[in-house]
Scaffold this active site. Structure first.
Site, PDB file in Angstrom:
ATOM      1  CG  MET A 130       6.351   3.396   4.916  1.00 44.23           C
ATOM      2  SD  MET A 130       6.536   2.593   6.518  1.00 44.23           S
ATOM      3  CE  MET A 130       6.993   0.941   6.023  1.00 44.23           C
ATOM      4  CD  GLU A 131       9.271   5.421   0.352  1.00 48.15           C
ATOM      5  OE1 GLU A 131       8.404   4.971  -0.422  1.00 48.15           O
ATOM      6  OE2 GLU A 131       8.985   6.037   1.404  1.00 48.15           O
ATOM      7  CG  ASP A 155      23.269 -12.982   2.146  1.00 46.37           C
ATOM      8  OD1 ASP A 155      22.902 -14.167   2.212  1.00 46.37           O
ATOM      9  OD2 ASP A 155      23.889 -12.501   1.171  1.00 46.37           O
ATOM     10  CG  LEU A 199      -1.958  -1.173   1.219  1.00 46.36           C
ATOM     11  CD1 LEU A 199      -2.866  -1.077   2.431  1.00 46.36           C
ATOM     12  CD2 LEU A 199      -2.789  -1.211  -0.063  1.00 46.36           C
ATOM     13  CB  CYS A 200       4.458   1.952   0.002  1.00 43.04           C
ATOM     14  SG  CYS A 200       4.866   1.806   1.750  1.00 43.04           S
ATOM     15  CG  HIS A 201       1.203   6.567  -2.399  1.00 41.54           C
ATOM     16  ND1 HIS A 201       0.873   6.511  -1.062  1.00 41.54           N
ATOM     17  CD2 HIS A 201       0.046   6.816  -3.057  1.00 41.54           C
ATOM     18  CE1 HIS A 201      -0.424   6.730  -0.909  1.00 41.54           C
ATOM     19  NE2 HIS A 201      -0.955   6.919  -2.102  1.00 41.54           N
TER      20      HIS A 201
END
Length: 232
Positions: free
Chosen positions: A186-187, A201, A148-150
């Site tokens: 969010m980014e 990793d 739902l992020c743009h």
């Protein structure tokens, strides 16, 4: 005591005339006489100041009451529709502004892995450089990872990784920026999270005890809510 007064007054009420004929008294006088009779039986009415103070008290209580519906509208989750379904927020009515976000996280390596990273002796290569590029790339893919992020046109992405010998960890900080109608928090958090996962990793062959912790937003600015900082 009340009933005694009523018993004394009732004969008087029967003998007195409540309404005189129009030749001696008008209607106003008759009502006034009736009020006096009622005061004689039941006592004087409470003072108007008491009644007004009670009304004022209720008004204050009413003014302090907040409708649950209003509070719900202010605090509601914007990604949830009126029927409870998930939705993508329509940002078209928002104003365009400069938006910046800074996030951070920590990767706890342990002494053995920390020493290997410090001298660039991890078998897969340069841990810090690869994790930095991974974080930058992840920031640009946030809308593909989080449904739902743009899809935001980022104007700047910065990812820094710093070795901390005190607790044998790597401190990761990410910054994102854009000029648009929605924020880039969010980014920034995606950038530091993927950078941390990349460190894991790269180093997992040397140890399985590595921990990725404290993913959090540190700062944001722009938009309706303006500036926010975790330090304030």
């Amino acid at each position: 005591m009340f009933f005694q007064r009523v018993a004394i007054a009732l004969p008087l009420l029967r003998t007195r005339r409540f309404f005189c004929d129009n030749r001696s008294h008008n209607l106003v006088n008759a009502i006034d006489e009736l009020n006096k009779e009622m005061e004689f039986v039941f006592g004087e009415p409470p003072p108007t100041t008491l009644a007004s103070s009670s009304n004022d008290q209720f008004k204050v209580q009413d003014s302090q009451f907040v409708s649950p519906k209003t509070a719900e509208n202010e605090d509601r989750l914007t990604h949830v529709g009126s029927k409870g379904e998930a939705q993508m927020v329509d940002v078209s009515p928002k104003e365009t502004s400069k938006r910046i976000a800074i996030a951070s996280c920590k990767v706890i390596l342990g002494r053995k892995v920390f020493d290997l990273v410090s001298v660039n002796q991890i078998a897969k290569g340069d841990v810090l450089s690869v994790a930095r590029i991974a974080g930058i790339s992840a920031a640009k893919q946030t809308s593909n990872l989080i449904p739902l992020c743009h899809n935001i046109n980022l104007t700047h992405v910065r990812v820094d990784l710093t070795l901390n010998p005190v607790d044998c960890s790597i401190q990761i900080e990410g910054e994102t920026a854009t000029t648009g109608k929605t924020g880039v928090e969010m980014e920034a958090m995606t950038a530091v999270t993927i950078a941390g996962l990349t460190v894991y990793d790269m180093c997992k062959a040397a140890s399985k005890d590595i921990q990725i912790t404290d993913v959090k937003l540190q700062y944001k600015t722009g938009g309706k809510s303006g500036e926010w900082s975790r330090e304030k």
